[in-house]
Motif scaffolding. Structure first.
Motif, short mmCIF file in Angstrom:
data_model
loop_
_atom_site.label_atom_id
_atom_site.label_comp_id
_atom_site.label_asym_id
_atom_site.label_seq_id
_atom_site.Cartn_x
_atom_site.Cartn_y
_atom_site.Cartn_z
N UNK A 9 0.82 -1.21 0.00
CA UNK A 9 0.00 0.00 0.00
C UNK A 9 0.86 1.26 0.00
N UNK A 10 2.18 1.08 -0.12
CA UNK A 10 3.10 2.21 -0.18
C UNK A 10 3.72 2.24 -1.58
N UNK A 11 3.12 3.02 -2.47
CA UNK A 11 3.55 3.08 -3.87
C UNK A 11 3.88 4.52 -4.24
N UNK A 12 5.05 4.70 -4.81
CA UNK A 12 5.44 6.02 -5.32
C UNK A 12 5.46 5.98 -6.83
N UNK A 13 4.91 7.03 -7.45
CA UNK A 13 4.99 7.14 -8.90
C UNK A 13 5.70 8.42 -9.28
N UNK A 14 6.65 8.31 -10.23
CA UNK A 14 7.44 9.46 -10.67
C UNK A 14 7.18 9.77 -12.14
N UNK A 39 -5.08 5.51 -9.15
CA UNK A 39 -4.72 4.09 -9.26
C UNK A 39 -4.10 3.55 -7.97
N UNK A 40 -3.75 4.44 -7.03
CA UNK A 40 -3.26 3.98 -5.74
C UNK A 40 -1.92 4.52 -5.29
N UNK A 41 -1.33 5.44 -6.04
CA UNK A 41 -0.04 6.02 -5.61
C UNK A 41 -0.23 6.86 -4.36
N UNK A 42 0.63 6.65 -3.38
CA UNK A 42 0.54 7.41 -2.13
C UNK A 42 1.58 8.53 -2.07
N UNK A 43 2.56 8.48 -2.98
CA UNK A 43 3.54 9.54 -3.16
C UNK A 43 3.69 9.80 -4.65
N UNK A 44 3.68 11.08 -5.04
CA UNK A 44 3.91 11.42 -6.44
C UNK A 44 5.14 12.32 -6.52
N UNK A 45 6.05 11.94 -7.38
CA UNK A 45 7.35 12.60 -7.45
C UNK A 45 7.46 13.48 -8.69
#
Length: 511
Positions: free
Chosen positions: A135-140, A162-168
Motif C-alpha cells: 500500500x506504499x507506492x510512489x509514482x514518478x 490508481x493507488x499512488x501514495x507519493x507522487x514525485x
C-alpha cells in the motif's frame, strides 16, 4: 504526518550508485544502509531490483536487515520490473515500490514513441499492479520539469487514483530553477483534484548547481518529501545533497519552518563512509562536509570565532558530528578503550568486526605514534578482506628514485599459494601495478588512481582508490596503509577481487 514534517528519501544506493565508478558490493551496501537507518533516514531506496541479480540480492538483503526506515526498490512501468521489485522487498517491514514513466514531449516522441493517452493508461495499469503488493507506492513523472503542466497534473491525478501514495516531480535533467519549480509544485498542489491523498516529492539533479535550492523551494510550495544522496553523489553532476537540505532546514527555521527525522550528528560519519566505499573525495570547500567547511584562515574570521563562534559559524561542527583531531589512542591502548572510543564516535560493530578493526588498530599503532579520530574512522570503514578472497596482498619491496632501475618485487597469495614477481616500471607505482598484472593477468584498464591522506604528517595513513574498467564494467578498489605504495597495491588487488565477483563466472581471475 504533521504538516511541517519533511520526509527524507535517500537514494545513495540507487541513483548515487549509478554514477560511473560508484558501484558498491553487497557488504558495502549493507554498511551504508545501516548508517542511513541509524541516522534516521525515512526511506532508503535500496536499488533497482530488475537491473541485475546483484541488485536484486542487495535490495532483498537490505529489506531483510533494516529495522526502522521504509525500504524501496525502483521499477520501470513494466510488469516484470514491478513483480521483481515486490519479490525483492518481501522481507521488508515497510516496503515501497517506486515506479516511473516519462511524461515530457521529447521523451515520449523520441525515446518511448507513445502518445499521452497511452502513457496515462500505462500509469494506471502499473500503479494498480504495484498496489497489489504494497500500500506504499510512489509514482514518478520522469522529466517532469519539461512536461506541460496541464498534462503533468493529469498524469498525477491518474497515478493517485490508481493507488499512488507519493507522487514525485523529478527534475531529471537538472533543468529547472527555484522560482519555476516553486510554481510547478504550487500548480500541482492547487490543480490535481485528489492531491490530498498523496505526498508530493522532489528529486532534483544538480546539472546547473541548483538541486538544493530547487528542493528547498519545493517544500516551501507544499512538497513534503525530498529525494537526495549523501555528498550529493549521482549521475552526471549529482543529486540534491542530503546534508545541505537537512542542515538548511535545521539552521534556517525562520525561512523553512519544517522538521526532519535526521540525527544530524551522524552526517559526517555517513559522508566519510560514502567517500570510503566509492573513493569519491569531497572537495575541500563542499558545504557542510568539506574539510574547509569549519576552517577559518582569515585573521578577522579567526579573531571573531575565538571571541564567539557565532560570529562566523552559523552551525557548530559538533551538530554534524565533526570532532577535533585530538590524540586519543596509542599502542598501549587496550581492547576495552578501543571499543569505548568507537562507540563514542557513533560506530556499532559486531564482535568479529570489532576484533578485526582492533587488530588493524594495533598494527597501525606500531607504525604511527599519534592515532587520530580520522585514523580510527579509516580503520573501521575499511573493507574487511575475506580470508577466502582468491588474491591477497602479502609483501612488497620497491626500488625507486632518479638513479638506476625502478623495480617492484611483489608477493601475492593466489588461491592459497604465494607467488612472487619482480618487474621494472616507469616509476614505483607503475612497477607495482605491473608486478600485480604479471601475477594476475587480466585485460581490465586502469581508469583512476587516487591517493588521499587521512591526516596530516609524514606518517599519515594513505587511502588509495583504484578504478578498473573491464568492458563496460567499472570497479573500484580501496586500500589504506601508512606506506602509500602498499596502500596502492592493496587497492589494486581489492579491485581485482571485486572484478572476479562482478563477473559471476566460473573462470578464475588468477592463472
Amino acid at each position: 504526518m504533521a504538516q511541517d514534517r519533511v520526509i527524507i528519501f535517500d537514494t545513495t544506493l540507487r541513483d548515487g550508485e549509478q554514477s560511473p565508478g560508484n558501484s558498491m558490493n553487497l557488504e558495502e551496501k549493507l554498511l551504508v544502509a545501516d548508517a542511513l537507518d541509524a541516522m534516521g533516514v525515512d526511506v532508503i531506496e535500496a536499488g533497482f531490483a530488475m537491473a541485475s541479480n546483484g541488485d536484486f540480492e542487495s535490495v532483498h538483503a537490505i529489506a531483510k536487515r533494516i529495522k526502522n526506515a521504509v525500504v524501496c526498490s525502483l521499477a520501470r512501468a513494466k510488469t516484470g520490473d514491478i513483480e521483481r521489485a515486490a519479490e525483492a522487498l518481501k522481507p521488508a517491514k515497510q516496503p515501497r515500490i517506486h515506479t516511473f514513466m516519462s511524461t515530457s514531449p521529447i521523451h515520449l516522441k523520441y525515446q518511448f514513441k507513445m502518445s499521452e493517452e497511452e502513457v496515462l493508461d500505462l500509469i494506471a495499469t502499473t500503479v494498480k499492479l504495484a498496489r497489489k503488493y504494497t500500500d506504499n507506492v510512489e509514482w514518478s513523472a520522469m522529466d517532469a520539469t519539461r512536461t506541460p503542466l496541464p498534462y503533468l497534473c493529469r498524469a498525477f491525478e491518474v497515478a493517485i487514483k490508481a493507488g499512488a501514495t507519493t507522487v514525485n516531480v523529478p527534475d531529471t535533467v537538472g533543468y529547472t530553477a527555484p522560482d519555476e519549480y516553486f510554481n510547478i509544485i504550487t500548480t500541482i498542489k492547487n490543480t490535481v483534484p485528489n492531491i490530498d491523498k498523496a505526498i508530493i516529492s522532489t528529486h532534483c539533479q544538480n546539472d546547473l548547481g541548483l538541486a538544493t535550492a530547487n528542493s528547498l523551494a519545493a517544500i516551501r510550495a507544499g512538497a513534503r518529501q525530498i529525494e537526495c544522496t549523501i555528498n550529493g553523489i549521482g549521475e552526471r553532476a549529482g543529486n540534491t545533497a542530503l546534508e545541505e537540505v537537512v542542515m538548511t532546514i535545521h539552521t534556517r527555521r525562520d525561512l523553512y519552518p519544517f522538521t526532519t527525522g535526521i540525527k544530524t550528528e551522524h552526517i559526517m560519519r555517513c559522508s566519510r563512509l560514502i567517500t570510503s566505499v566509492t573513493g569519491q573525495q569531497v572537495q575541500n570547500n563542499k558545504a557542510i562536509v568539506g574539510a574547509n567547511a569549519f576552517a577559518h584562515e582569515s585573521g578577522i574570521h579567526q579573531d571573531g570565532v575565538l571571541k564567539h563562534a557565532g560570529t562566523y559559524e552559523i552551525m557548530t561542527p559538533e551538530s554534524v558530528g565533526l570532532t577535533k583531531s585530538n590524540l586519543v589512542m596509542g599502542k598501549h591502548s587496550g581492547r576495552h578503550a578501543f571499543k569505548d572510543k568507537i562507540k563514542d564516535m557513533g560506530f556499532e560493530l559486531g564482535d568479529n568486526a570489532l576484533e578485526e578493526a582492533f587488530a588493524r588498530f594495533k598494527d597501525l599503532a606500531d607504525k604511527k605514534k599519534e592515532i587520530y579520530d580520522e585514523d580510527i574512522i579509516a580503520l573501521v570503514d575499511a573493507r574487511i578482506a575475506s580470508k577466502n578472497d582468491p588474491i591477497q596482498f602479502s609483501a612488497l619491496k620497491v626500488i625507486c628514485g632518479t638513479v638506476g632501475e625502478q623495480t617492484a618485487e611483489m608477493t601475492l597469495i593466489i588461491d592459497g599459494t604465494p607467488k612472487t614477481a619482480k618487474v621494472e616500471g616507469v616509476g614505483s607505482v607503475d612497477a607495482t601495478f605491473k608486478a600485480i598484472k604479471t601475477l594476475v593477468p587480466h585485460e581490465a584498464r586502469l581508469k583512476l588512481y587516487q591517493v588521499h591522506g587521512v591526516t596530516a604528517g609524514t606518517d599519515a595513513q594513505a587511502e588509495v582508490t583504484v578504478r578498473l574498467m573491464d568492458g563496460e564494467r567499472v570497479i573500484n578498489g580501496h586500500g589504506s596503509d601508512t606506506d602509500t605504495l602498499v596502500a596502492s597495491a592493496k587497492a589494486y588487488v581489492d579491485a581485482l577481487c571485486r572484478l572476479k565477483v562482478a563477473r559471476k563466472d566460473v573462470e578464475d581471475i588468477a592463472t
